[in-house]
Design a protein around this motif. Structure first.
Motif, PDB file in Angstrom:
ATOM      1  N   GLY A 195      -7.592   3.973   0.325  1.00  0.00           N
ATOM      2  CA  GLY A 195      -6.331   3.422   0.801  1.00  0.00           C
ATOM      3  C   GLY A 195      -6.222   3.568   2.303  1.00  0.00           C
ATOM      4  O   GLY A 195      -7.123   4.111   2.960  1.00  0.00           O
ATOM      5  N   ASP A 218      -3.646   5.182   3.858  1.00  0.00           N
ATOM      6  CA  ASP A 218      -2.892   6.366   4.262  1.00  0.00           C
ATOM      7  C   ASP A 218      -3.834   7.437   4.797  1.00  0.00           C
ATOM      8  O   ASP A 218      -5.037   7.435   4.531  1.00  0.00           O
ATOM      9  CB  ASP A 218      -2.076   6.905   3.084  1.00  0.00           C
ATOM     10  CG  ASP A 218      -2.947   7.249   1.890  1.00  0.00           C
ATOM     11  OD1 ASP A 218      -3.160   8.449   1.635  1.00  0.00           O
ATOM     12  OD2 ASP A 218      -3.441   6.309   1.224  1.00  0.00           O
ATOM     13  N   TYR A 248      -5.176  -1.818  -2.611  1.00  0.00           N
ATOM     14  CA  TYR A 248      -3.928  -1.956  -1.864  1.00  0.00           C
ATOM     15  C   TYR A 248      -4.015  -3.123  -0.889  1.00  0.00           C
ATOM     16  O   TYR A 248      -4.183  -2.951   0.319  1.00  0.00           O
ATOM     17  CB  TYR A 248      -3.609  -0.645  -1.143  1.00  0.00           C
ATOM     18  CG  TYR A 248      -3.441   0.503  -2.109  1.00  0.00           C
ATOM     19  CD1 TYR A 248      -2.435   0.485  -3.059  1.00  0.00           C
ATOM     20  CD2 TYR A 248      -4.307   1.590  -2.081  1.00  0.00           C
ATOM     21  CE1 TYR A 248      -2.278   1.525  -3.961  1.00  0.00           C
ATOM     22  CE2 TYR A 248      -4.156   2.642  -2.973  1.00  0.00           C
ATOM     23  CZ  TYR A 248      -3.143   2.597  -3.914  1.00  0.00           C
ATOM     24  OH  TYR A 248      -2.992   3.630  -4.808  1.00  0.00           O
ATOM     25  N   GLY A 292       0.815  -1.212   0.000  1.00  0.00           N
ATOM     26  CA  GLY A 292       0.000   0.000   0.000  1.00  0.00           C
ATOM     27  C   GLY A 292       0.843   1.255   0.000  1.00  0.00           C
ATOM     28  O   GLY A 292       2.073   1.215   0.132  1.00  0.00           O
ATOM     29  N   GLN A 293       0.167   2.395  -0.124  1.00  0.00           N
ATOM     30  CA  GLN A 293       0.861   3.678  -0.196  1.00  0.00           C
ATOM     31  C   GLN A 293       1.570   4.024   1.108  1.00  0.00           C
ATOM     32  O   GLN A 293       2.671   4.586   1.099  1.00  0.00           O
ATOM     33  CB  GLN A 293      -0.140   4.783  -0.557  1.00  0.00           C
ATOM     34  CG  GLN A 293      -0.722   4.678  -1.958  1.00  0.00           C
ATOM     35  CD  GLN A 293       0.287   5.037  -3.042  1.00  0.00           C
ATOM     36  OE1 GLN A 293       1.418   5.420  -2.758  1.00  0.00           O
ATOM     37  NE2 GLN A 293      -0.116   4.910  -4.291  1.00  0.00           N
ATOM     38  N   ALA A 294       0.947   3.712   2.245  1.00  0.00           N
ATOM     39  CA  ALA A 294       1.581   4.018   3.528  1.00  0.00           C
ATOM     40  C   ALA A 294       2.854   3.190   3.707  1.00  0.00           C
ATOM     41  O   ALA A 294       3.858   3.679   4.237  1.00  0.00           O
ATOM     42  CB  ALA A 294       0.603   3.752   4.674  1.00  0.00           C
ATOM     43  N   THR A 295       2.816   1.949   3.253  1.00  0.00           N
ATOM     44  CA  THR A 295       4.004   1.093   3.321  1.00  0.00           C
ATOM     45  C   THR A 295       5.090   1.620   2.400  1.00  0.00           C
ATOM     46  O   THR A 295       6.280   1.652   2.762  1.00  0.00           O
ATOM     47  CB  THR A 295       3.631  -0.348   2.939  1.00  0.00           C
ATOM     48  OG1 THR A 295       2.559  -0.785   3.777  1.00  0.00           O
ATOM     49  CG2 THR A 295       4.816  -1.284   3.109  1.00  0.00           C
ATOM     50  N   ALA A 296       4.702   2.050   1.210  1.00  0.00           N
ATOM     51  CA  ALA A 296       5.666   2.629   0.277  1.00  0.00           C
ATOM     52  C   ALA A 296       6.307   3.882   0.868  1.00  0.00           C
ATOM     53  O   ALA A 296       7.521   4.092   0.752  1.00  0.00           O
ATOM     54  CB  ALA A 296       4.978   2.954  -1.045  1.00  0.00           C
ATOM     55  N   ALA A 297       5.503   4.714   1.522  1.00  0.00           N
ATOM     56  CA  ALA A 297       6.038   5.932   2.135  1.00  0.00           C
ATOM     57  C   ALA A 297       7.044   5.595   3.229  1.00  0.00           C
ATOM     58  O   ALA A 297       8.080   6.257   3.366  1.00  0.00           O
ATOM     59  CB  ALA A 297       4.896   6.772   2.698  1.00  0.00           C
ATOM     60  N   ILE A 348       4.076  -1.669  -6.622  1.00  0.00           N
ATOM     61  CA  ILE A 348       2.984  -1.223  -5.758  1.00  0.00           C
ATOM     62  C   ILE A 348       1.687  -1.350  -6.552  1.00  0.00           C
ATOM     63  O   ILE A 348       1.656  -1.032  -7.746  1.00  0.00           O
ATOM     64  CB  ILE A 348       3.202   0.222  -5.260  1.00  0.00           C
ATOM     65  CG1 ILE A 348       2.126   0.600  -4.239  1.00  0.00           C
ATOM     66  CG2 ILE A 348       3.250   1.212  -6.401  1.00  0.00           C
ATOM     67  CD1 ILE A 348       2.407   1.891  -3.499  1.00  0.00           C
ATOM     68  N   ARG A 366      10.288   4.650   1.572  1.00  0.00           N
ATOM     69  CA  ARG A 366      10.973   5.829   1.030  1.00  0.00           C
ATOM     70  C   ARG A 366      11.654   6.619   2.137  1.00  0.00           C
ATOM     71  O   ARG A 366      12.753   7.168   1.945  1.00  0.00           O
ATOM     72  CB  ARG A 366       9.973   6.705   0.272  1.00  0.00           C
ATOM     73  CG  ARG A 366       9.436   6.062  -1.009  1.00  0.00           C
ATOM     74  CD  ARG A 366       8.616   7.045  -1.828  1.00  0.00           C
ATOM     75  NE  ARG A 366       7.984   6.375  -2.958  1.00  0.00           N
ATOM     76  CZ  ARG A 366       6.699   6.032  -2.997  1.00  0.00           C
ATOM     77  NH1 ARG A 366       5.908   6.310  -1.959  1.00  0.00           N
ATOM     78  NH2 ARG A 366       6.199   5.427  -4.050  1.00  0.00           N
TER      79      ARG A 366
END
Length: 253
Positions: free
Chosen positions: A235, A237, A112, A90-95, A107, A98
């Motif tokens: 999502g 996030d 997600y 998911g986007q929070a995991t990607a963030a 992703i 990073r």
């Protein structure tokens, strides 16, 4: 200044305490009332050496299933850098990845979750590929089993564990009718924990209160459980959750 206006609505935040701070703050900045009631507690793995050894092995693909997976994996890795194709569910995991200095190669484009990850083109032909899934103890098996069926060798680095907090719900239930307008949950486990923690006395109030979930799988599970009004964010996030709350209030910015 926030772009949202939650008009004083009371929003129950059920994330683990250390993960709820940012969302609660943004709810308050958006003229909402954040009510904290963690329905999940995150603890380190009881077998850290096993997870650490797996993380340090060579892998073709490493997939992180949650921000907690990233946080606890990085603690185990110390100064060791991962060299592999990296995926985030998911986007929070990607963030979170990073923030640790990594680029994300995989992703999902729409949903997600494991189902969304399995749709990605690079994960279709997996013969002779070594894949490590970084997760909590006892996570879902769909992703790993599906990749194995496609020919991959799959390992699991279980870097944290989840437990249901022991909390007296009486104070929350006493103010529920006047204070709680919306409940947010970010996993099926959190939803089940919350229902259990509130008990038979709390279930009628919980069932009648709008429930915000963050995946299609959670939406289906909430319907099975008997929740009457279910909202779906795009999502997990904070931005997606806040946007879904604003849509529910009916006052788009």
């Amino acid at each position: 200044m926030s772009d949202f206006d939650f008009k004083g609505k009371g929003i129950l935040v059920t994330r683990a305490a250390h993960q709820a701070i940012g969302l609660a703050q943004r709810i308050r900045e958006s003229q909402g009332r954040a009510i904290g009631f963690p329905a999940l507690e995150i603890l380190p793995s009881q077998q850290p050496d096993q997870a650490r050894n797996l993380l340090r092995q060579p892998w073709d693909v490493i997939i992180f299933v949650s921000p907690n997976a990233v946080t606890h994996a990085m603690q185990l890795l110390s100064d060791h850098r991962l060299v592999a194709t990296l995926g985030a569910v998911g986007q929070a995991t990607a963030a979170a990845l990073r923030q640790c200095g990594y680029s994300i190669d995989l992703i999902p484009a729409d949903r997600y979750d494991s189902e969304g990850m399995l749709k990605l083109a690079p994960l279709q032909r997996m013969a002779a590929k070594r894949v490590l899934i970084v997760r909590g103890e006892g996570g879902r098996t769909l992703l790993g089993e599906s990749l194995q069926a496609r020919g991959a060798e799959v390992g699991y680095a279980e870097v944290y564990r989840r437990i249901k907090p022991s909390v007296d719900p009486t104070p929350l239930l006493a103010q529920w009718q006047e204070q709680v307008d919306l409940v947010t949950v970010t996993s099926v486990e959190v939803m089940h924990n919350l229902k259990t923690m509130l008990g038979e006395q709390g279930w009628p109030m919980l069932r009648h209160t709008p429930l915000l979930v963050i995946s299609e799988r959670m939406h289906l599970e909430a319907k099975k459980e008997g929740f009457e009004t279910i909202l779906l964010a795009t999502g997990a996030d904070d931005d997606a959750i806040l946007a879904a709350i604003q849509d529910w209030i009916g006052c788009p910015t």
